[in-house]
Design a protein around this motif. Structure first.
Motif, PDB file in Angstrom:
ATOM      1  N   SER A  80       9.173   9.115  26.470  1.00 56.51           N
ATOM      2  CA  SER A  80       9.068   7.725  26.025  1.00 56.51           C
ATOM      3  C   SER A  80       8.006   6.981  26.830  1.00 56.51           C
TER       4      SER A  80
ATOM      5  N   MET B 161       8.252  15.319  23.583  1.00 58.06           N
ATOM      6  CA  MET B 161       9.259  14.601  22.800  1.00 58.06           C
ATOM      7  C   MET B 161       9.875  15.545  21.780  1.00 58.06           C
TER       8      MET B 161
ATOM      9  N   TYR C  56      13.380   4.564  23.864  1.00 55.81           N
ATOM     10  CA  TYR C  56      12.873   5.402  22.795  1.00 55.81           C
ATOM     11  C   TYR C  56      12.451   4.550  21.602  1.00 55.81           C
TER      12      TYR C  56
ATOM     13  N   ALA D 138       9.135   3.122  22.276  1.00 51.20           N
ATOM     14  CA  ALA D 138       8.038   4.084  22.281  1.00 51.20           C
ATOM     15  C   ALA D 138       7.779   4.672  20.903  1.00 51.20           C
ATOM     16  N   TYR D 139       8.815   5.021  20.195  1.00 50.54           N
ATOM     17  CA  TYR D 139       8.606   5.785  18.960  1.00 50.54           C
ATOM     18  C   TYR D 139       9.165   5.105  17.721  1.00 50.54           C
TER      19      TYR D 139
ATOM     20  N   GLY E 265      12.844   4.375  30.109  1.00 58.11           N
ATOM     21  CA  GLY E 265      13.115   5.734  29.656  1.00 58.11           C
ATOM     22  C   GLY E 265      13.182   6.697  30.821  1.00 58.11           C
TER      23      GLY E 265
END
Lengths: 520, 560
Positions: free
Chosen positions: A342, A301, A424, A427-428, A347
């Motif tokens: 992700s 990432m 994204y 995921a983050y 993703g």
């Protein structure tokens, strides 16, 4: 009748190009020039035929494949022949939802590239090299044997090396060597990784499909080959693909190669060759080493983010149009890495679609660059002032290309970027600020600056200095056709992304399930 | 397995290729001298025609005759060797015993080496047909160029080196091997200095001779110590003695000295210093022979000594006593060769250094064999076969692309030297097919698929990795045998080598030809035939090398 279309799409163009090259090799320059047009026609017909075959395959007219239902690690049009029996090396081809869009894209770009560079000098040598490049690229995407994959992986370097060396710009010597050495270095390390993996397998095989079966069997109950080994092999394999992609900090060969490469070379390089890296990642390390991927996902990432931000920032400082496009490619390849990292089905699908969309948009931008260079004898952005008044076709194409590249809605790039942002975010979380802001700000900045340079200033009576007072021409018909085609496909896949997105989505979802990633 | 005691018809059959070379040698000595010379019986005025001297017959006076004879001889010998290799029905392993001592052993292993030697010498002989003497002076008139005497000398030396090399391949006794090695070496010393008129030729020849003799002397000293230690120089006796007494200080020192002798032949660092001078001083076909056949001969000696005599069971983990030394030698050789090649502006020196680097790769493979018996390898014999087969394959295909590259330089030499990189400039325009062939040789040397050089490098790396990973259950890469790192060093070195191989391609296609080199290249059909054969071999063995791999595996099995 059972025709092995995939193998033919690999072998025929390569053989045809070797034949055409040998045919004209003993002639002197003047005699060879007479062959430019027939050779161009021959390569064009072959590439069109390949495009037709690929399209018929897609439509199900050949083979009757239901593309939306190909699960992970199953392949269509699979054929296998013994190649080097003594080493267990086979010629195995097949396509799935991951590779078919790339194959189709290659067959699409080949005729378009030939059209866009219709009047390239020394055509009798240039067009066969393009054909060889196309065949080798398809070879990379359809190969299901590790050896065959590597052979075509390296084979793509040779025609591209000569394309840059012979038709490139002023520093082509440096750029061609840098391009070759960077990617060669990375791929020999990848080769050592592949071979080490080969000998660590319980049942040694070069067949990628069997490898994945074996790996997943072991991964289900533990870690295939052990986590430490998996991590080392993952790094060695990823290194080869990251340099090809290219991701920061291995990207420096790309701007040089692009700036020096001829238009056709750039179009194929950006359109398909870069995707070999992303394709390889999905095909080998990700499919084989899910545990290592989990370990390294944050690093991937970060690499993606750095590529994205760095590419965008360096892009801002460029005064050379082609370099700017090259850095925007680095930026977009960062997006692919973000999609992989992700670890979401969405993703991964975004990454796949980005590969595809960028494969249509970036050739268009490079076609624009080539036309600009051709007619304005300059690559400087300053020379563009008031281009809209002198060359409306070129200016419109350029503006359209940038819009597509920066992800304007209803164009192909937008679909990928939107999907990525969603994945994204899942995921983050708030990390999304970085890519989001970068994408938004750079998009705004570019469109603003492009609009200012292209459409303002430069009185119709004051053409750019680089023309030395010659009248300003607009682009040729062949260039017009190529750009129109690319623009049409950009819109098509922007409005109807599901044409290819469905099979990509199926592939990513079944891959995720197969590899044991939950996703969200 | 059959054996021959003394000279009989079966032995003639067994040693067919060697006898062919020998007969060819005699023919080259005799035939060009046939003439209407007479011999006067002393005290009388009767003159008997005895066919020597006088005015030579028209049929044998052709200056091309020795070359043609040599080509025919080598082709016939090569044909017999290849026939032996491909004929599955022939009994493998025939012993030649003289005076109760096993002198020669004819088997797949020795025959495949002979195939390498004869193929290299055949190609070099074909290439030399058009061009003697070679070198920078262009002004020599045709009488000098085709001076029959010198023609004969050149090809006689080629055939004696072929004979020496085949003795090395067959020998089962270190002393016999040494005699063969010296026969081949002395022929090559003279061949290197053959162009004695040029400074580079005489300098290279002298240097090569001096360094070579020192290395031979050291090797001979080692042999004498081995004799002192074992009481015999027979391979099997030495092997049994090694198994009984193990590595003693005397035997280790002797081994070290013998290694120096062979390390010079394969031009391993730090014994490679004479190689670049010798290669650049010699004419190109000869330099090509040095880089392929002569190197294979050194490798053969190393394999005999290291793999047959010193059965690797001396270290605690089952690896060979020499593994550490050889590993360092391999690492230094490949790196040194590649880095030195980066800076050389003379394509022949560059190829010489690249050949040093290739020696390093081969030494790395040998090192891996040294690990064949360590803890993690489950079937030691198989692992050894794989690496030996890889080495054989590598040396075999090297003949095509290494020699081929030298031959392309040979074409340039015919128009006045190929000692600068710029002599290659514009070759892509001047003769496209020649440039393509050179480019193929270069990327094959670098190891780019689908060339033979890639397959050979792949096999070598596969061999090393197979030995290093052993049974396949490693908890980390650190658990693999350290020879794995040699494989890593090897791929990194391949990447470094890309710089100077690509530079040749760039110069050929990018640079404008030098002054005086703008016209068409010197003609010469035979050298182009040789280059075409090399190019075909380079591509063909890369695409379909399976049969050759099989052959090499059979040969590797017959080594044990």
């Amino acid at each position: 009748m059972n025709v092995d279309y995939l193998s033919m799409m690999v072998i025929l163009p390569i053989l045809a190009s070797i034949f055409l090259l040998i045919l004209t090799s003993r002639l002197n320059a003047a005699a060879r020039a007479k062959f430019d047009a027939p050779v161009r026609m021959a390569t064009f017909i072959i590439s069109i035929a390949m495009f037709v075959v690929a399209t018929l395959m897609f439509l199900g007219e050949i083979g009757g494949v239901n593309w939306e239902s190909i699960a992970f690690n199953t392949f269509e049009y699979q054929e296998s022949y013994v190649w080097i029996e003594q080493l267990g090396i086979t010629w195995t081809v097949g396509v799935d939802g991951l590779s078919f869009p790339m194959v189709w894209l290659t067959t699409l770009l080949m005729p378009i590239t030939i059209i866009a560079t219709w009047n390239e000098k020394s055509g009798a040598t240039y067009f066969p090299l393009m054909l060889m490049l196309g065949g080798a690229l398809i070879g990379v995407f359809v190969a299901l044997d590790m050896f065959m994959f590597y052979v075509f992986w390296e084979l793509t370097l040779i025609p591209m090396f000569f394309l840059i060396l012979k038709w490139g710009g002023k520093d082509r010597k440096y750029a061609a060597q840098k391009f070759f050495i960077y990617t060669f270095t990375a791929s020999v390390i990848m080769l050592l990784g592949l071979l080490t993996m080969y000998f660590l397998m319980d049942t040694q095989t070069f067949n990628m499909q069997e490898m994945v079966v074996q790996a997943s069997g072991a991964n289900a109950s533990g870690v295939w080959l052990g986590l430490e080994v998996q991590k080392v092999l993952f790094i060695m394999l990823m290194l080869g693909f990251l340099v090809k992609l290219p991701a920061a900090p291995f990207h420096t060969w790309l701007p040089d190669a692009h700036v020096q490469a001829p238009t056709g070379g750039s179009m194929m390089l950006a359109g398909v060759m870069l995707k070999m890296g992303a394709y390889g990642m999905f095909r080998l390390p990700i499919s084989l080493f899910p545990h290592a991927l989990e370990e390294f996902r944050f690093i991937i990432m970060m690499i993606g983010l750095v590529s994205l931000v760095w590419g965008a920032i360096v892009c801002l400082g460029q005064t050379n149009l082609k370099k700017m496009v090259a850095y925007s490619s680095v930026s977009h390849m960062g997006v692919i890495l973000l999609g992989i990292a992700s670890m979401q089905p969405l993703g991964w699908a975004a990454a796949l679609f980005m590969m595809f969309a960028h494969g249509i948009i970036s050739p268009m931008l490079f076609a624009v660059c080539g036309a600009f260079k051709h007619h304005y004898h300059s690559m400087e952005i300053g020379a563009m002032r008031g281009m809209a008044k002198h060359s409306p076709w070129l200016a419109t194409s350029m503006m359209f290309g940038w819009m597509a590249s920066l992800g304007l809605p209803l164009l192909a790039g937008f679909v990928a970027e939107l999907m990525l942002m969603v994945a994204y975010w899942y995921a983050y979380g708030w990390w999304i600020i970085f890519p989001g802001l970068v994408l938004a700000i750079t998009a705004a900045y570019y469109l603003w600056s492009m609009q200012r340079t292209i459409f303002e200033g430069g009185e119709a009576t004051q053409p750019p200095e680089s023309l030395h007072g010659e009248p300003v021409p607009d682009i040729d018909n062949s260039e017009k056709i190529a750009m129109l085609l690319l623009a049409a496909f950009t819109i098509l896949f922007g409005v109807m992304p599901w044409i290819f997105l469905d099979m990509m989505d199926m592939w990513t979802r079944s891959a995720m399930a197969f590899l044991g990633f939950g996703g969200a | 397995m059959s054996s021959h005691n003394g000279f009989d018809s079966a032995m003639i059959e067994t040693l067919g290729p060697e006898l062919t070379v020998f007969v060819g040698l005699l023919l080259i000595m005799i035939v060009p001298n046939l003439g209407n010379g007479t011999f006067r019986i002393p005290g009388t005025s009767i003159r008997l025609p005895w066919l020597f001297g006088g005015t030579r017959f028209k049929a044998v006076a052709s200056p091309r005759l020795p070359g043609l004879l040599a080509v025919l001889t080598m082709a016939l010998a090569l044909f017999q060797v290849v026939w032996y290799l491909l004929d599955a029905t022939s009994a493998d392993g025939q012993d030649i015993i003289a005076g109760g001592i096993l002198i020669f052993k004819v088997n797949m292993f020795s025959r495949i080496f002979e195939a390498i030697f004869f193929a290299a010498l055949l190609l070099a002989a074909i290439a030399s047909l058009d061009r003697l003497p070679t070198g920078p002076q262009k002004s020599d008139d045709i009488d000098v160029l085709f001076n029959n005497r010198r023609q004969a000398d050149f090809y006689i030396l080629m055939l004696t080196s072929a004979l020496g090399m085949s003795v090395v391949a067959l020998a089962q006794d270190l002393f016999v091997l040494f005699v063969g090695l010296e026969l081949a070496s002395f022929s090559t010393y003279v061949l290197v200095a053959f162009h004695k008129e040029s400074r580079a030729g005489s300098e290279g020849g002298a240097k090569y001779f001096i360094v070579g003799s020192v290395a031979s002397a050291v090797g001979l000293y080692g042999l004498s110590m081995l004799y002192l230690w074992a009481g015999s120089l027979q391979f099997d006796v030495l092997a049994t003695t090694w198994a009984e007494k193990g590595a003693t200080s005397l035997s280790m020192m002797a081994l070290g000295f013998v290694l120096v002798g062979f390390a010079f032949k394969i031009s391993a660092a730090p014994f490679h210093f004479a190689a670049p001078d010798a290669y650049s001083g010699a004419n190109s076909p000869v330099a090509g022979v040095l880089a392929t056949a002569s190197k294979a001969m050194g490798m053969l000696g190393l394999m005999r000594v290291l793999l047959i005599i010193t059965v690797p069971e001396a270290n605690a983990d089952g690896s060979a006593v020499w593994i550490g030394l050889l590993g360092v030698l391999a690492a230094v050789t490949m790196t040194w060769g590649n880095i030195a090649a980066l800076g050389s502006e003379n394509p022949k020196r560059m190829l010489a250094y690249s050949s040093v680097a290739h020696a390093g790769y081969m030494l790395a493979a040998l090192t891996a064999i040294g690990a064949w018996n360590w803890g993690l390898v489950d079937n030691a014999g198989d692992a050894m076969d794989v690496v030996v087969a890889a080495l054989l394959f590598h040396m075999f295909v090297l003949v095509f692309f290494k020699l081929g590259a030298f031959l392309v330089l040979g074409v340039l030499e015919m128009e006045g030297g190929a000692s600068r990189l710029s002599s290659l400039a514009g070759l892509g325009k001047r003769e496209p097919l020649l440039a393509v062939a050179m480019f193929l040789f270069m990327i094959s040397l670098a190891g780019v698929p689908p060339m033979a050089g890639f397959l050979s490098k792949l096999l070598v790396i596969m061999g090393i990795v197979e030995v290093a990973t052993g049974t396949g259950s490693l908890s980390s890469i650190g658990d693999a045998h350290w020879v794995w790192w040699l494989a890593l060093l090897m791929v990194i070195n391949s990447a470094i080598s890309m710089f100077y191989y690509l530079r040749i391609g760039v110069v050929m296609y990018f640079h404008e030809p030098e002054e005086g080199r703008r016209g068409p290249l010197a003609s010469g059909a035979s050298i182009r035939v040789a280059i075409a054969l090399c190019a075909i071999g380079t591509v063909a063995f890369g695409l379909v090398g399976g049969e050759l791999i099989d052959l090499c595996r059979d040969a590797a099995e017959s080594l044990r």
